[in-house]
Design an enzyme around this catalytic site. Structure first.
Site, PDB file in Angstrom:
ATOM      1  N   ARG A   1       0.832  -1.204   0.000  1.00 24.63           N
ATOM      2  CA  ARG A   1       0.000   0.000   0.000  1.00 24.63           C
ATOM      3  C   ARG A   1       0.863   1.249   0.000  1.00 24.63           C
ATOM      4  O   ARG A   1       1.993   1.265   0.473  1.00 24.63           O
ATOM      5  CB  ARG A   1      -0.973   0.023   1.165  1.00 24.63           C
ATOM      6  CG  ARG A   1      -0.363   0.237   2.531  1.00 24.63           C
ATOM      7  CD  ARG A   1      -0.405   1.687   2.981  1.00 24.63           C
ATOM      8  NE  ARG A   1       0.365   1.889   4.186  1.00 24.63           N
ATOM      9  CZ  ARG A   1       1.656   2.147   4.198  1.00 24.63           C
ATOM     10  NH1 ARG A   1       2.338   2.256   3.083  1.00 24.63           N
ATOM     11  NH2 ARG A   1       2.290   2.322   5.332  1.00 24.63           N
TER      12      ARG A   1
ATOM     13  N   GLU B   1      -0.941  10.476   7.685  1.00 21.88           N
ATOM     14  CA  GLU B   1       0.217   9.700   8.153  1.00 21.88           C
ATOM     15  C   GLU B   1       0.278   9.665   9.664  1.00 21.88           C
ATOM     16  O   GLU B   1       0.123  10.695  10.326  1.00 21.88           O
ATOM     17  CB  GLU B   1       1.491  10.331   7.582  1.00 21.88           C
ATOM     18  CG  GLU B   1       2.524   9.317   7.196  1.00 21.88           C
ATOM     19  CD  GLU B   1       2.023   8.349   6.120  1.00 21.88           C
ATOM     20  OE1 GLU B   1       1.557   7.248   6.489  1.00 21.88           O
ATOM     21  OE2 GLU B   1       2.076   8.692   4.932  1.00 21.88           O
ATOM     22  N   HIS B   2       0.488   8.489  10.171  1.00 16.98           N
ATOM     23  CA  HIS B   2       0.614   8.261  11.619  1.00 16.98           C
ATOM     24  C   HIS B   2      -0.638   8.713  12.365  1.00 16.98           C
ATOM     25  O   HIS B   2      -0.535   9.257  13.466  1.00 16.98           O
ATOM     26  CB  HIS B   2       1.849   8.968  12.183  1.00 16.98           C
ATOM     27  CG  HIS B   2       3.122   8.274  11.805  1.00 16.98           C
ATOM     28  ND1 HIS B   2       3.595   7.169  12.471  1.00 16.98           N
ATOM     29  CD2 HIS B   2       4.002   8.502  10.794  1.00 16.98           C
ATOM     30  CE1 HIS B   2       4.727   6.760  11.907  1.00 16.98           C
ATOM     31  NE2 HIS B   2       4.989   7.535  10.872  1.00 16.98           N
TER      32      HIS B   2
ATOM     33  N   ASP C   1      -3.527   6.500  11.973  1.00 10.61           N
ATOM     34  CA  ASP C   1      -4.398   5.317  12.066  1.00 10.61           C
ATOM     35  C   ASP C   1      -4.413   4.756  13.483  1.00 10.61           C
ATOM     36  O   ASP C   1      -5.446   4.330  13.976  1.00 10.61           O
ATOM     37  CB  ASP C   1      -4.036   4.239  11.024  1.00 10.61           C
ATOM     38  CG  ASP C   1      -2.599   3.732  11.107  1.00 10.61           C
ATOM     39  OD1 ASP C   1      -1.751   4.387  11.751  1.00 10.61           O
ATOM     40  OD2 ASP C   1      -2.322   2.665  10.525  1.00 10.61           O
TER      41      ASP C   1
ATOM     42  N   GLY D   1       8.594   1.357   3.274  1.00 14.59           N
ATOM     43  CA  GLY D   1       7.357   1.962   3.766  1.00 14.59           C
ATOM     44  C   GLY D   1       6.172   1.641   2.875  1.00 14.59           C
ATOM     45  O   GLY D   1       5.193   2.377   2.836  1.00 14.59           O
TER      46      GLY D   1
ATOM     47  N   ASP E   1      -2.418  -0.527   6.790  1.00  7.67           N
ATOM     48  CA  ASP E   1      -1.771  -1.313   5.736  1.00  7.67           C
ATOM     49  C   ASP E   1      -2.623  -2.512   5.364  1.00  7.67           C
ATOM     50  O   ASP E   1      -2.841  -2.816   4.184  1.00  7.67           O
ATOM     51  CB  ASP E   1      -0.411  -1.828   6.212  1.00  7.67           C
ATOM     52  CG  ASP E   1       0.460  -0.702   6.709  1.00  7.67           C
ATOM     53  OD1 ASP E   1       0.103   0.456   6.468  1.00  7.67           O
ATOM     54  OD2 ASP E   1       1.482  -0.983   7.330  1.00  7.67           O
TER      55      ASP E   1
ATOM     56  N   ASN F   1      11.875   0.480  11.112  1.00  2.00           N
ATOM     57  CA  ASN F   1      11.269  -0.839  11.266  1.00  2.00           C
ATOM     58  C   ASN F   1      11.232  -1.180  12.741  1.00  2.00           C
ATOM     59  O   ASN F   1      12.037  -0.703  13.528  1.00  2.00           O
ATOM     60  CB  ASN F   1      12.025  -1.894  10.458  1.00  2.00           C
ATOM     61  CG  ASN F   1      13.409  -2.097  11.002  1.00  2.00           C
ATOM     62  OD1 ASN F   1      13.622  -2.815  11.956  1.00  2.00           O
ATOM     63  ND2 ASN F   1      14.374  -1.414  10.392  1.00  2.00           N
TER      64      ASN F   1
ATOM     65  N   TYR G   1       8.772   4.646  15.699  1.00  5.49           N
ATOM     66  CA  TYR G   1       7.335   4.363  15.617  1.00  5.49           C
ATOM     67  C   TYR G   1       6.710   4.130  16.996  1.00  5.49           C
ATOM     68  O   TYR G   1       5.705   4.743  17.349  1.00  5.49           O
ATOM     69  CB  TYR G   1       7.122   3.131  14.727  1.00  5.49           C
ATOM     70  CG  TYR G   1       5.692   2.904  14.315  1.00  5.49           C
ATOM     71  CD1 TYR G   1       5.190   3.451  13.141  1.00  5.49           C
ATOM     72  CD2 TYR G   1       4.829   2.132  15.086  1.00  5.49           C
ATOM     73  CE1 TYR G   1       3.884   3.249  12.751  1.00  5.49           C
ATOM     74  CE2 TYR G   1       3.520   1.920  14.709  1.00  5.49           C
ATOM     75  CZ  TYR G   1       3.055   2.479  13.533  1.00  5.49           C
ATOM     76  OH  TYR G   1       1.755   2.266  13.159  1.00  5.49           O
TER      77      TYR G   1
HETATM   78  P1  NG1 Z   1       4.559   1.025   7.219  1.00  2.00           P
HETATM   79  O1  NG1 Z   1       5.038   2.065   6.302  1.00  2.00           O
HETATM   80  O2  NG1 Z   1       3.929  -0.114   6.514  1.00  2.00           O
HETATM   81  O3  NG1 Z   1       5.578   0.568   8.210  1.00  2.00           O
HETATM   82  C1  NG1 Z   1       3.366   2.033   9.409  1.00  2.00           C
HETATM   83  C2  NG1 Z   1       2.193   1.327  10.079  1.00  2.00           C
HETATM   84  C3  NG1 Z   1       0.840   1.923   9.622  1.00  2.00           C
HETATM   85  C4  NG1 Z   1       0.838   3.432   9.795  1.00  2.00           C
HETATM   86  C5  NG1 Z   1       2.084   4.029   9.101  1.00  2.00           C
HETATM   87  C6  NG1 Z   1       2.226   5.509   9.299  1.00  2.00           C
HETATM   88  C7  NG1 Z   1       2.512  -1.035  10.605  1.00  2.00           C
HETATM   89  C8  NG1 Z   1       2.465  -2.431  10.108  1.00  2.00           C
HETATM   90  N1  NG1 Z   1       2.209  -0.077   9.731  1.00  2.00           N
HETATM   91  O4  NG1 Z   1       3.336   1.719   8.048  1.00  2.00           O
HETATM   92  O5  NG1 Z   1      -0.201   1.312  10.356  1.00  2.00           O
HETATM   93  O6  NG1 Z   1       0.796   3.787  11.146  1.00  2.00           O
HETATM   94  O7  NG1 Z   1       3.297   3.433   9.583  1.00  2.00           O
HETATM   95  O8  NG1 Z   1       1.124   6.185   8.799  1.00  2.00           O
HETATM   96  O9  NG1 Z   1       2.783  -0.788  11.761  1.00  2.00           O
END
Ligand code: NG1
Length: 559
Positions: free
Chosen positions: A83, A89-90, A92, A202, A250, A298, A307
């Site tokens: 996706r 962004e950030h 959800d 991402g 995602d 990650n 994160y």
């Molecule tokens: P990605 O880019 O897939 O790591 C992560 C979170 C999303 C969302 C985005 C920021 C996971 C699996 N995915 O996405 O839920 O919070 O960062 O918008 O944690």
């Protein structure tokens, strides 16, 4: 049909690190009956015409490779796309709606289930990858998975690729048993995985692998139809075993994806995804993706500094704001804490702010932002100071919020993170209503008449980027540079997409400027920072992208 609300899983399931048992709240959905993961038999049902030549060759290769590897044909493929997030962004994990789209890039999990009476049935699952030098073959015994709470080793920082498969397998065993009486024991299986989503960019490559693995194991163990919402919810929870406090965007984008549509994904009261068509303008509206080639954050390695910290900052901010403004106890997300959406909705209710038009919503956003600023008068608080605002002992706060998904931060920024979340949620509303309006009238507008529309959408993307950079601090210099170059070469807007701290940018570009933007990025970013890239590596780093279809089960023997 696998459809029931997922019951509260016992604590070992959701607890990748030692912590008190989570009080998991079963707020998962009751989806509408038509919400079934489709089973398709033609590639036309998955990909659009421009992608068919490449995909036909790829699937033919997969069919042949499977046969050569296992001396038997594959019986089905579980396919889940990656996706790209357009905006939102950030937010959800604060339960605010987001606007992602599924990508054409996907993960294919090709499976052959060996029947009981087959002489080769040996109780093993052989998991191979078409990129076998990068992702070596792993062999498992089905009897090791008799207990769905089997341990997955996530202690190393560099997780083996197979743990994502195992997370999906664990989810399938766990949730299908809880929700359906029609499951059979885990059979002997031969599996070949083919992933085309660039990893660590991402673009949710790992979520797509968890989701497709989960679907593959469900398909191997039950004949029931599988509901999309079930797949989303169980994939979200499955990924948590890997230390990911995921918000759900995602998995929702991957499962609900619709060709040429963005998805307005909401999380409350249920996970829903409303398709919004994006390509109906004149000149057509296009997106260009550019990979910074800086590894995005990650969970295993950098999550405790990035994160996971942001999740905790937003949760604690919501709890403190709720207490200060007397809006009552917030609904708890996944046994973790309150959300800023919960606070926002409660304040709007309490103050009886009438919503429904853009001005009213904007006033509400401004007022909530004012309250955030009033509550948090500086940008850095020590853990002791935050605990004081939470009216808790520091060690209790740390145990409750900072161990299940570990964090290493000593200071938290509650103010700027909250402002980003509240304002970004408003940008999502504006962006999606602008997109929705395109379907109604933009096809009839001339290029000059549609210009303000492009500018408005682009402006929202640029504002999102600035907020991610300055308030949420989840970009990096390379990402910021890519967005600036894209704008200089004609993008209407450009922003980071996904988790950030690296990864990709997404630019909104009129169809007639796509070539300029891609050339500009190649010249000013890649030629300067990565002169060693081959032409084909460059094609994979920067390209135009369209929204693709969602997750499917494919029963295609010959392509
Ligand atoms: P990605 O880019 O897939 O790591 C992560 C979170 C999303 C969302 C985005 C920021 C996971 C699996 N995915 O996405 O839920 O919070 O960062 O918008 O944690």
């Amino acid at each position: 049909m696998i459809s029931a609300t997922i019951p509260a899983p016992p604590s070992p399931w959701t607890t990748p690190h030692p912590s008190p048992p989570p009080t998991y709240s079963p707020q998962l959905s009751f989806p509408p009956p038509e919400d079934i993961v489709p089973t398709v038999s033609r590639l036309h049902d998955i990909y659009s015409s421009p992608d068919l030549p490449h995909q036909t060759a790829r699937w033919n290769g997969l069919v042949a490779r499977f046969k050569a590897l296992y001396d038997r044909p594959m019986t089905f493929v579980a396919r889940a796309p990656g996706r790209v997030n357009l905006i939102g962004e950030h937010i959800d994990y604060s339960w605010f709606p987001v606007l992602p789209m599924a990508t054409v890039h996907d993960v294919l999990v090709a499976v052959c289930v060996l029947p009981e009476n087959d002489p080769s049935t040996d109780g093993r699952i052989i998991l191979s990858n078409v990129s076998s030098s990068k992702y070596p073959t792993r062999v498992f015994n089905t009897h090791d998975f008799q207990d769905p709470f089997f341990e997955i080793n996530t202690t190393t920082t560099d997780l083996d690729w197979s743990v994502y498969f195992l997370a999906g397998l664990k989810g399938a065993l766990m949730f299908s048993k809880l929700c359906s009486s029609e499951t059979s024991p885990l059979p002997t299986m031969r599996i070949l995985v083919d992933g085309e989503i660039p990893p660590r960019a991402g673009l949710s490559a790992s979520s797509a692998l968890v989701c497709s693995a989960l679907l593959a194991v469900l398909a191997a163990t039950t004949t029931s139809a599988i509901e999309k919402s079930f797949l989303v919810n169980s994939s979200v929870i499955s990924e948590r075993v890997l230390g990911v406090n995921s918000g759900g965007m995602d998995q929702a984008a991957s499962v609900f994806g619709v060709l040429d549509h963005a998805l307005l994904v909401d999380f409350r009261p249920l996970v829903t995804a409303k398709p919004v068509r994006v390509l109906d303008t004149v000149p057509p509206l296009c997106f260009v993706l550019a990979n910074s080639l800086i590894v995005a954050a990650n969970r295993a390695e950098t999550g405790p500094d990035t994160y996971n910290v942001r999740v905790v900052e937003t949760v604690l901010a919501a709890e403190i704001l709720a207490r200060k403004y007397g809006v009552g106890r917030l609904e708890i997300r996944d046994g973790f804490g309150g959300t800023l959406r919960g606070f926002y909705d409660r304040v709007c209710d309490k103050e009886d702010w009438t919503m429904g038009d853009r001005e009213a919503e904007e006033r509400a956003v401004r007022e909530v932002v004012r309250r955030v600023q009033e509550t948090f008068d500086k940008d850095q608080y020590s853990l002791d100071e935050v605990a004081q605002m939470m009216e808790q002992k520091t060690e209790d706060m740390v145990r409750k919020y900072m161990t299940r998904f570990p964090i290493r931060a000593k200071f938290l920024n509650l103010r700027d993170r909250s402002i980003h979340v509240i304002e970004e949620s408003f940008r999502v509303k504006c962006f999606s209503s602008l997109l929705a309006s395109s379907t109604n009238h933009l096809r009839t507008l001339s290029a000059s008449e549609s210009r303000p529309y492009f500018e408005a959408l682009g402006g929202l993307m640029n504002a999102s980027q600035a907020s991610c950079a300055n308030l949420f601090e989840c970009t990096c210099p390379e990402i910021d540079e890519l967005t600036q170059i894209a704008q200089r070469y004609g993008a209407a807007g450009s922003r980071m997409t996904g988790t950030g701290w690296g990864g990709c940018t997404l630019s909104l570009v009129r169809a007639d400027r796509v070539g300029d933007v891609i050339e500009g990025l190649k010249k000013e970013y890649y030629a300067v920072r990565y002169p060693e890239l081959s032409p084909s590596q460059l094609e994979q780093a920067v390209f135009a992208i369209r929204p693709g279809n969602g997750t499917v089960l494919a029963k295609i023997n010959a392509v």
